[in-house]
Design a protein around this motif. Structure first.
Motif, PDB file in Angstrom:
ATOM      1  N   GLY A   1       0.866  -1.195  -0.317  1.00  0.00           N
ATOM      2  CA  GLY A   1       0.032  -0.009   0.041  1.00  0.00           C
ATOM      3  C   GLY A   1       0.867   1.293   0.015  1.00  0.00           C
ATOM      4  O   GLY A   1       0.470   2.128  -0.577  1.00  0.00           O
ATOM      5  N   GLY A   2       1.891   1.191   0.665  1.00  0.00           N
ATOM      6  CA  GLY A   2       3.005   2.351   0.758  1.00  0.00           C
ATOM      7  C   GLY A   2       3.558   2.778  -0.428  1.00  0.00           C
ATOM      8  O   GLY A   2       3.695   3.891  -0.919  1.00  0.00           O
ATOM      9  N   GLY A   3       3.772   1.668  -1.126  1.00  0.00           N
ATOM     10  CA  GLY A   3       4.612   1.814  -2.550  1.00  0.00           C
ATOM     11  C   GLY A   3       3.583   2.301  -3.444  1.00  0.00           C
ATOM     12  O   GLY A   3       3.765   3.469  -4.277  1.00  0.00           O
ATOM     13  N   ALA A   4       2.144   2.046  -3.637  1.00  0.00           N
ATOM     14  CA  ALA A   4       1.203   2.600  -4.327  1.00  0.00           C
ATOM     15  C   ALA A   4       1.020   4.151  -4.130  1.00  0.00           C
ATOM     16  O   ALA A   4       0.765   4.924  -4.970  1.00  0.00           O
ATOM     17  CB  ALA A   4      -0.075   1.892  -4.274  1.00  0.00           C
ATOM     18  N   LEU A   5       1.074   4.421  -2.808  1.00  0.00           N
ATOM     19  CA  LEU A   5       0.853   5.888  -2.216  1.00  0.00           C
ATOM     20  C   LEU A   5       2.025   6.586  -2.656  1.00  0.00           C
ATOM     21  O   LEU A   5       1.692   7.863  -3.026  1.00  0.00           O
ATOM     22  CB  LEU A   5       0.645   5.688  -0.823  1.00  0.00           C
ATOM     23  CG  LEU A   5       0.618   7.247  -0.055  1.00  0.00           C
ATOM     24  CD1 LEU A   5      -0.780   8.067  -0.486  1.00  0.00           C
ATOM     25  CD2 LEU A   5       0.595   7.147   1.686  1.00  0.00           C
TER      26      LEU A   5
END
Length: 467
Positions: free
Chosen positions: A108-112
């Motif tokens: 999720g952090g990568g996508a954000l």
């Protein structure tokens, strides 16, 4: 005769902390070398704009990765206290629960990160000549950020179990991979800042996967009932410590963003000088950060075992050792500033760049012990599970630092930025020291009381040892 294992609960405090901290220090130095090699390669084989871009990108990267680092603190404290209390089924459950959470958080952090990187660079007043370099670097970093987050978690778990050597070995290997791939991707493949980022991600990925295999092996040596793969109550305990740290890190990242934005307003030469000097600063601070981490785990295990006098003795020793480290590093940096900065930038760089970097370092060396006291004091409180107080200390550091920088920049210029760091640390200590003296940290309870003691079988001897 089998070599005696390090025991943070029984060995003399000075000996235990020193033996525990040294591998972490070596690992931290190699982690700095990780970043240092990136800086050397970018500064010497690309250009100073790319160097400044990588420095600016680090602030945005921290916005995403600091959430994982905060939760890793929760995992570390809970795991260390259960381990100190000899409740090994709960140790396994904490690790397994954290693994699932961190995989989700990393993806999720990568996508954000991919979604916000360009708007954030624009918000930070990033000069146009730095923009493409920064976007290339961040794009690759965020694609592989799950490995960065997992390694941070595995590193904290190993340390919580009293093993500071495994993270050190993994960082040595990851650093070697990073150095080789930095040169290949930059000089042979000509991938620019994207190549530097790819080398970092691959090195961290190797360290994360290898460290997990070693943690699995250690868990298999713990004789317990079958642990859960995911436990809501355990997650709640981890979040009770980790979420204040996440909030602390998020606000800290926002403050760093504000300070970086102010720094960017001085132009790319100042940003490049600060980026180079900050790498030197990071190496100099490594002993103090390692001591803060060591005393946190040492305190957590001994608090779990209710050995409070050992915590106090450990704190006194750690502060004394930190003072010696600060004096040595300060003298070395002050006496060889230009030579050290010359490692990070090519000989064609302007004299102004060297002067600005030296200006920052000459202020920084006189504030290292202040930083050390803050890290060590909050380390003890963190180990006790006093998450709210540590959160308050961090927010105080951040707000006073950013406030001082913006309030004083009109009068002091760049010096307002350099002096804002020790100012924030002093304000944080003013909160942490009275809290430690009050003894309230002894009354904080994290672990449940009903679990039975279990057995850990070390791999060296294969013999059971009661914990």
């Amino acid at each position: 005769m089998a070599k005696k294992e390090l025991d943070l609960l029984q060995d003399k405090p000075a000996s235990a902390i020193l033996k525990f901290a040294v591998p972490m220090l070596i690992g931290a130095l190699f982690q700095q070398a990780y970043s240092l090699v990136d800086t050397v390669v970018v500064g010497n084989f690309i250009n100073s704009d790319a160097l400044a871009a990588v420095g600016t990108s680090g602030v945005i990267m921290n916005i995403v990765t600091m959430a994982g680092m905060g939760l890793a603190v929760g995992t570390s404290v809970v795991t260390a206290q259960y381990f100190g209390a000899k409740k090994l089924r709960e140790v396994k459950t904490a690790i397994r629960t954290s693994l699932i959470v961190f995989v989700a958080l990393g993806l999720g952090g990568g996508a954000l990160g991919l979604a916000i990187m360009k708007p954030m660079l624009q918000l930070m007043n990033t000069p146009l000549e730095m923009m493409d370099y920064a976007l290339s670097y961040l794009g690759v970093i965020f694609i592989g950020v799950v490995f960065v987050m997992l390694y941070n978690m595995f590193n904290q778990v190993s340390i919580a179990l009293g093993d500071s050597k495994t993270p050190m070995i993994m960082l040595l290997a990851a650093s070697a991979i990073n150095v080789v791939l930095d040169l290949v991707f930059t000089l042979v493949c000509h991938w620019g800042t994207a190549g530097v980022a790819a080398a970092t991600v691959i090195g961290q990925g190797f360290a994360a996967l290898t460290c997990w295999r070693l943690i699995q092996k250690k868990m298999n040596q713990m004789v317990t009932e079958q642990p859960a793969w995911f436990d809501k109550q355990m997650l709640k305990s981890i979040c009770a410590i980790g979420l204040p740290a996440v909030a602390q890190n998020a606000i800290s990242a926002s403050g760093m963003l504000a300070v970086q934005s102010l720094l960017n307003s001085f132009g790319s030469v100042t940003v490049a000088a600060y980026t180079a000097a900050n790498k030197v600063d990071g190496i100099a601070m490594s002993p103090m950060v390692s001591l803060g981490t060591a005393i946190s785990t040492y305190a957590a295990q001994n608090i779990g075992a209710k050995q409070y006098d050992r915590v106090k003795a450990g704190l006194r020793f750690t502060l004394g050792l930190a003072l010696v480290c600060c004096l040595v590093t300060g003298v070395l940096i002050y006496g060889a500033t230009d030579a050290i900065l010359g490692l990070f930038v090519s000989g064609s760089a302007s004299r102004e760049l060297f002067d600005i970097g030296a200006e920052y370092l000459h202020v920084a060396v006189f504030s290292y012990f202040v930083m050390a006291v803050m890290f060590i004091l909050t380390g003890v409180l963190k180990g006790a599970g006093d998450a709210k107080l540590v959160f308050v200390c961090s927010i105080t550091d951040l707000l006073t630092r950013a406030g001082f920088a913006y309030a004083a920049v009109g009068v002091l210029g760049r010096y307002a930025l350099w002096l804002s760091y020790p100012f924030g640390w002093f304000c944080s200590i003013a909160i942490a020291w009275p809290r430690y003296l009050s003894g309230k940290w002894k009354k904080i309870t994290i672990i449940a009381k009903e679990s039975e003691h279990e057995t850990y079988i070390p791999s060296e001897s294969g013999e059971g040892r009661s914990l």
